[in-house]
Design a protein around this motif. Structure first.
Motif, PDB file in Angstrom:
ATOM      1  N   GLY A 114       0.859  -1.123   0.017  1.00 39.75           N
ATOM      2  CA  GLY A 114       0.099  -0.096   0.128  1.00 39.75           C
ATOM      3  C   GLY A 114       0.934   1.386   0.023  1.00 39.75           C
ATOM      4  O   GLY A 114       1.874   1.260   0.655  1.00 39.75           O
ATOM      5  N   ASP A 115       0.405   2.176  -0.684  1.00 43.06           N
ATOM      6  CA  ASP A 115       0.969   3.728  -0.627  1.00 43.06           C
ATOM      7  C   ASP A 115       0.149   4.606  -0.319  1.00 43.06           C
ATOM      8  O   ASP A 115      -1.089   4.740  -0.803  1.00 43.06           O
ATOM      9  CB  ASP A 115       2.134   3.666  -1.903  1.00 43.06           C
ATOM     10  N   ALA A 116       0.722   5.551  -0.023  1.00 46.21           N
ATOM     11  CA  ALA A 116      -0.013   6.724   0.544  1.00 46.21           C
ATOM     12  C   ALA A 116       0.203   8.088   0.276  1.00 46.21           C
ATOM     13  O   ALA A 116       1.314   8.196   0.205  1.00 46.21           O
ATOM     14  CB  ALA A 116      -0.296   6.778   2.118  1.00 46.21           C
ATOM     15  N   MET A 117      -0.596   9.002  -0.421  1.00 43.27           N
ATOM     16  CA  MET A 117      -0.281  10.288  -0.738  1.00 43.27           C
ATOM     17  C   MET A 117      -0.451  11.146   0.505  1.00 43.27           C
ATOM     18  O   MET A 117      -1.237  11.328   1.063  1.00 43.27           O
ATOM     19  CB  MET A 117      -1.101  10.874  -1.834  1.00 43.27           C
ATOM     20  N   VAL A 118       0.895  11.432   1.038  1.00 42.64           N
ATOM     21  CA  VAL A 118       0.663  12.466   2.166  1.00 42.64           C
ATOM     22  C   VAL A 118       1.373  13.725   2.017  1.00 42.64           C
ATOM     23  O   VAL A 118       2.327  13.791   1.512  1.00 42.64           O
ATOM     24  CB  VAL A 118       1.309  11.852   3.494  1.00 42.64           C
ATOM     25  N   LEU A 119       0.652  15.004   2.336  1.00 38.28           N
ATOM     26  CA  LEU A 119       1.131  16.227   2.161  1.00 38.28           C
ATOM     27  C   LEU A 119       2.639  16.198   2.891  1.00 38.28           C
ATOM     28  O   LEU A 119       2.437  15.913   4.182  1.00 38.28           O
ATOM     29  CB  LEU A 119       0.241  17.452   2.760  1.00 38.28           C
ATOM     30  N   ASN A 120       3.500  16.892   2.196  1.00 43.83           N
ATOM     31  CA  ASN A 120       4.800  17.081   3.206  1.00 43.83           C
ATOM     32  C   ASN A 120       4.686  17.855   4.242  1.00 43.83           C
ATOM     33  O   ASN A 120       5.104  17.831   5.521  1.00 43.83           O
ATOM     34  CB  ASN A 120       5.707  17.695   2.358  1.00 43.83           C
ATOM     35  N   ARG A 121       3.672  18.959   4.336  1.00 46.91           N
ATOM     36  CA  ARG A 121       3.521  19.850   5.344  1.00 46.91           C
ATOM     37  C   ARG A 121       2.718  19.364   6.504  1.00 46.91           C
ATOM     38  O   ARG A 121       2.607  19.985   7.522  1.00 46.91           O
ATOM     39  CB  ARG A 121       2.940  21.335   4.744  1.00 46.91           C
ATOM     40  N   GLN A 158      12.233   9.508  -2.431  1.00 42.11           N
ATOM     41  CA  GLN A 158      12.490   9.839  -3.866  1.00 42.11           C
ATOM     42  C   GLN A 158      11.017  10.088  -4.390  1.00 42.11           C
ATOM     43  O   GLN A 158      10.707  10.675  -5.487  1.00 42.11           O
ATOM     44  CB  GLN A 158      13.176   8.765  -4.653  1.00 42.11           C
ATOM     45  N   TRP A 159      10.014   9.568  -3.516  1.00 40.87           N
ATOM     46  CA  TRP A 159       8.691   9.872  -4.273  1.00 40.87           C
ATOM     47  C   TRP A 159       7.622  10.524  -3.335  1.00 40.87           C
ATOM     48  O   TRP A 159       6.680  10.948  -3.836  1.00 40.87           O
ATOM     49  CB  TRP A 159       7.988   8.470  -4.605  1.00 40.87           C
ATOM     50  N   SER A 160       7.995  11.134  -2.050  1.00 44.67           N
ATOM     51  CA  SER A 160       7.199  11.838  -1.380  1.00 44.67           C
ATOM     52  C   SER A 160       6.027  10.997  -1.049  1.00 44.67           C
ATOM     53  O   SER A 160       4.720  11.835  -1.295  1.00 44.67           O
ATOM     54  CB  SER A 160       6.835  13.472  -2.038  1.00 44.67           C
ATOM     55  N   ARG A 161       5.855   9.654  -0.966  1.00 45.92           N
ATOM     56  CA  ARG A 161       4.853   9.022  -0.604  1.00 45.92           C
ATOM     57  C   ARG A 161       5.157   8.089   0.480  1.00 45.92           C
ATOM     58  O   ARG A 161       6.229   7.796   0.798  1.00 45.92           O
ATOM     59  CB  ARG A 161       4.106   8.321  -1.936  1.00 45.92           C
ATOM     60  N   TRP A 162       4.360   7.368   1.012  1.00 48.83           N
ATOM     61  CA  TRP A 162       4.593   6.560   2.428  1.00 48.83           C
ATOM     62  C   TRP A 162       4.156   5.073   1.812  1.00 48.83           C
ATOM     63  O   TRP A 162       3.149   5.042   1.211  1.00 48.83           O
ATOM     64  CB  TRP A 162       3.567   7.007   3.483  1.00 48.83           C
ATOM     65  N   VAL A 163       4.771   4.271   1.900  1.00 47.99           N
ATOM     66  CA  VAL A 163       4.671   2.806   1.568  1.00 47.99           C
ATOM     67  C   VAL A 163       4.786   1.791   2.698  1.00 47.99           C
ATOM     68  O   VAL A 163       5.438   2.064   3.616  1.00 47.99           O
ATOM     69  CB  VAL A 163       5.670   2.619   0.712  1.00 47.99           C
ATOM     70  N   LYS A 164       3.875   0.678   2.625  1.00 46.61           N
ATOM     71  CA  LYS A 164       3.759  -0.355   3.636  1.00 46.61           C
ATOM     72  C   LYS A 164       3.786  -1.633   2.828  1.00 46.61           C
ATOM     73  O   LYS A 164       2.609  -1.602   2.044  1.00 46.61           O
ATOM     74  CB  LYS A 164       2.711  -0.352   4.447  1.00 46.61           C
TER      75      LYS A 164
END
Length: 141
Positions: free
Chosen positions: A106-113, A131-137
């Motif tokens: 699973g990957d998530a789009m999470v705002l950097n701020r 490298q992708w600014s996303r969170w992964v599990k």
């Protein structure tokens, strides 16, 4: 948390979800409109997962699966419901959905701020991929 109900959204829920995101989500997106929501629910009826407590919307997550990858969007918990297990329950439901569909990560789009969200995603076992600014599990090997 016993009074927390998790279910998939129906077309009748969409206006309430859009209003909820204005209160609970960090910012909005160009796709946060009725047409976009109707397309989502029509294409993938199980993707929009809701958490309700005492009949009120407490949280949402979109758990999209394209047949190859699992994507998480719009994890939002009402400010009055935060730190009560709502987000964790939603992520568990999303991850169970992904595993049933054959998803492996699973990957998530999470705002950097959004640092508050970073802590929540980390606590749920996700890690950023710089490298992708996303969170992964990884859900299963």
């Amino acid at each position: 948390m016993n009074d927390l109900a998790i279910r998939t959204a129906a077309p009748a829920d969409l206006d309430a979800v859009l209003a909820f995101w204005k209160v609970a989500a960090e910012g909005t997106s160009i796709s946060d409109d009725r047409d976009g929501m109707e397309r989502l629910v029509a294409r993938d009826p199980g993707a929009l997962i809701l958490a309700e407590r005492s009949g009120e919307l407490a949280g949402t997550v979109i758990a999209g699966f394209d047949g190859w990858r699992c994507h998480l969007y719009r994890l939002a918990v009402h400010p009055d419901q935060r730190r009560q297990g709502v987000g964790r329950a939603l992520l568990t439901a999303a991850e169970e959905r992904f595993v049933q569909l054959g998803g492996r990560r699973g990957d998530a789009m999470v705002l950097n701020r959004n640092e508050l969200a970073h802590h929540a995603w980390h606590a749920a076992g996700y890690a950023p991929e710089p490298q992708w600014s996303r969170w992964v599990k990884h859900l299963k090997d």
